[in-house]
Enzyme design. Structure first.
Site, short mmCIF file in Angstrom:
data_model
loop_
_atom_site.label_atom_id
_atom_site.label_comp_id
_atom_site.label_asym_id
_atom_site.label_seq_id
_atom_site.Cartn_x
_atom_site.Cartn_y
_atom_site.Cartn_z
N GLU A 91 40.52 54.18 36.18
CA GLU A 91 40.23 53.11 35.21
C GLU A 91 39.13 53.49 34.22
OE1 GLU A 91 39.49 49.62 37.63
OE2 GLU A 91 41.49 49.66 38.48
N ASN B 146 44.13 57.76 36.87
CA ASN B 146 44.82 56.61 37.44
C ASN B 146 44.33 55.33 36.77
OD1 ASN B 146 46.52 55.58 39.66
ND2 ASN B 146 44.63 54.70 40.50
N HIS C 289 50.10 47.23 39.48
CA HIS C 289 49.75 45.86 39.90
C HIS C 289 50.40 44.89 38.91
CE1 HIS C 289 46.94 47.05 42.99
NE2 HIS C 289 46.28 47.80 42.13
N GLU D 210 49.69 52.04 43.26
CA GLU D 210 49.15 50.83 43.90
C GLU D 210 50.09 49.64 43.70
OE1 GLU D 210 45.08 50.10 42.65
OE2 GLU D 210 44.62 52.23 42.57
N ASP E 207 52.10 46.40 43.62
CA ASP E 207 52.31 45.08 44.21
C ASP E 207 52.75 44.13 43.10
OD1 ASP E 207 49.76 44.58 43.08
OD2 ASP E 207 48.77 44.36 45.02
C1 XIL Z 1 40.80 46.82 45.63
C2 XIL Z 1 40.91 46.66 47.14
O1 XIL Z 1 42.26 46.44 47.47
C3 XIL Z 1 40.06 45.51 47.61
O2 XIL Z 1 40.03 45.45 49.03
C4 XIL Z 1 38.64 45.65 47.07
O3 XIL Z 1 37.90 44.50 47.42
C5 XIL Z 1 38.65 45.81 45.56
O4 XIL Z 1 39.47 46.92 45.22
N1 XIL Z 1 42.58 49.04 41.38
C6 XIL Z 1 42.15 50.03 42.22
C7 XIL Z 1 41.91 49.71 43.65
O5 XIL Z 1 42.10 51.20 41.83
O6 XIL Z 1 40.91 50.53 44.19
C8 XIL Z 1 41.57 48.27 43.85
O7 XIL Z 1 41.48 48.01 45.24
C9 XIL Z 1 42.60 47.39 43.18
C10 XIL Z 1 42.66 47.63 41.71
#
Ligand code: XIL
Length: 384
Positions: A169, A220, A256, A285, A287
């Site tokens: 990020e 990422n 996400h 990641e 979802d």
């Molecule tokens: C999130 C975790 O899932 C949580 O448990 C934590 O509180 C905050 O971070 N992008 C990312 C991840 O790269 O590391 C994040 O994970 C979600 C968004």
């Protein structure tokens, strides 16, 4: 009359939703031995995030919890959800705590899985000592702290990690103050080196590569699925880093998604342009969250649309041979980060009771269609 692959897939998803609605909690549509990892092409890893500190410290291969059994059976790859972030692994300047990360690596070894490292340079989940000290850092001081961290963490797990999210990020969004640009305010390291942030990013990759030459090193980010202003900036950054000889080897789209927004159909095209630079790509990641009704439940339409979105991301990955891993950010709603952060839920592929949702079956079907026994993306004669 003929149907396109997408029409057939959507029809299959609708049928699966109907079956789940009819059958309720008890029935399983698939034979027990059919798993995501069992259906995954040989040249792709299917993974899940897991929080080692919370879920794996008590792991006993002889007596796994239900959660641990599913994690071991369904996935080829695990990503420490939090255990390798600075706040967890480097809580004080001279203190490293490897307990959670070690538990993830040990679990993966016991289950024949790979580990995706996450993450080395990020603006979030940094310990207080970094946040406090960074206001006064010179670039030289910031570089020293980052180099020590990267060398220590990456060399500890050298050989155990197949892909590392080195920088996470690091580019802002259109809606952020200042628009799409490197995160030179929020990221303490980039801030200290704001005169040459690209130089620092390049060195972060170099330090990681020195510590583990085998690991494939990734950029990422979220909102990085389709071709957009942010991914244009990543594309330009990747070109610049590669031209400087930086060992950048991968680009990860977090994935996400929310049903409040549409699906960006340019995801495959985006992956293809990074692949054309010689990079691997990955969904890191995934979802798919959604606003829920007052009863806390999704509608039938939302359940079906979620399955389509998961499938859309998987297809973008499967269709690009350089896509090396597809990871979900937790596989069950009971361990999803979504309800704690968004006013939405139902984001993962299994319910809190580990009931498989249509989204799970969409992934299973997508993977097995791509792998009639073995991957069409892989030379014949190689078994998984
Ligand atoms: C999130 C975790 O899932 C949580 O448990 C934590 O509180 C905050 O971070 N992008 C990312 C991840 O790269 O590391 C994040 O994970 C979600 C968004």
């Amino acid at each position: 009359m003929s149907y396109s692959r997408t029409e057939i897939r959507v029809a299959a998803i609708s049928a699966a939703v109907a079956a789940v609605m009819l059958a309720g909690a008890t029935a399983q549509a698939e034979p027990k031995d059919s798993t995501l990892r069992g259906e995954t092409p040989i040249d792709l890893k299917v993974g899940s995030a897991v929080w080692g500190q919370n879920q794996l410290l008590d792991f006993d291969p002889e007596n796994p919890t239900e959660f641990q059994s599913i994690l071991g059976e369904e996935f080829d790859s695990v990503t420490p959800e939090n255990d390798m972030k600075w706040a967890e692994i480097h809580p004080e300047p001279d203190v490293y705590d490897f307990s959670g990360a070690d538990a993830v690596v040990a679990f993966a070894k016991a289950n024949g899985q790979e580990v995706r490292g996450h993450t080395l340079l990020w603006h979030s989940q940094n310990p207080d000592w970094v946040t406090e000290a960074s206001d006064d850092w010179t670039c030289e001081e910031a570089r020293d702290v980052l180099e020590d961290h990267i060398s220590t963490v990456v060399s500890r797990y050298a050989g155990d990690i197949y892909e590392w999210d080195v920088a996470n990020e690091i580019i802002q969004d259109t809606w952020d103050d200042g628009g799409v640009k490197l995160r030179t305010e929020a990221n303490p390291f980039l801030k200290a080196c704001s005169e040459d942030p690209v130089g620092l990013i390049g060195d972060a990759f170099r330090w990681a590569h020195e510590a583990d030459p085998e690991a494939v090193l990734f950029l990422n980010d979220y909102n990085a699925e389709g071709v957009n202003e942010k991914t244009d900036a990543y594309y330009a950054l990747a070109q610049e880093l590669l031209a400087d000889g930086v060992p950048l080897q991968g680009f990860g789209a977090q994935g996400h998604l929310s049903l409040m927004y549409g699906f960006d159909e340019s995801m495959q095209a985006n992956f293809e342009r990074f692949a054309d630079l010689g990079l691997q790509v990955a969904v890191t990641e995934a979802d798919v969250r959604m606003p829920l009704g007052e009863d806390g439940n999704p509608t039938e339409e939302q359940i079906a649309l979620q399955a389509e979105r998961y499938d859309g991301m998987l297809q973008a990955c499967l269709n690009v041979p350089a896509c090396s891993s597809f990871t979900v950010w937790g596989f069950d709603d009971g361990h999803s980060w979504v309800p704690g952060v968004f006013d939405e839920g139902y984001a993962t592929i299994m319910t809190e009771e580990y009931e498989k949702k249509p989204a799970y079956f969409a992934l299973l079907d997508g993977l097995s269609d791509a792998t009639p026994g073995r991957s069409p993306r892989t030379p014949p004669g190689l078994d998984k």
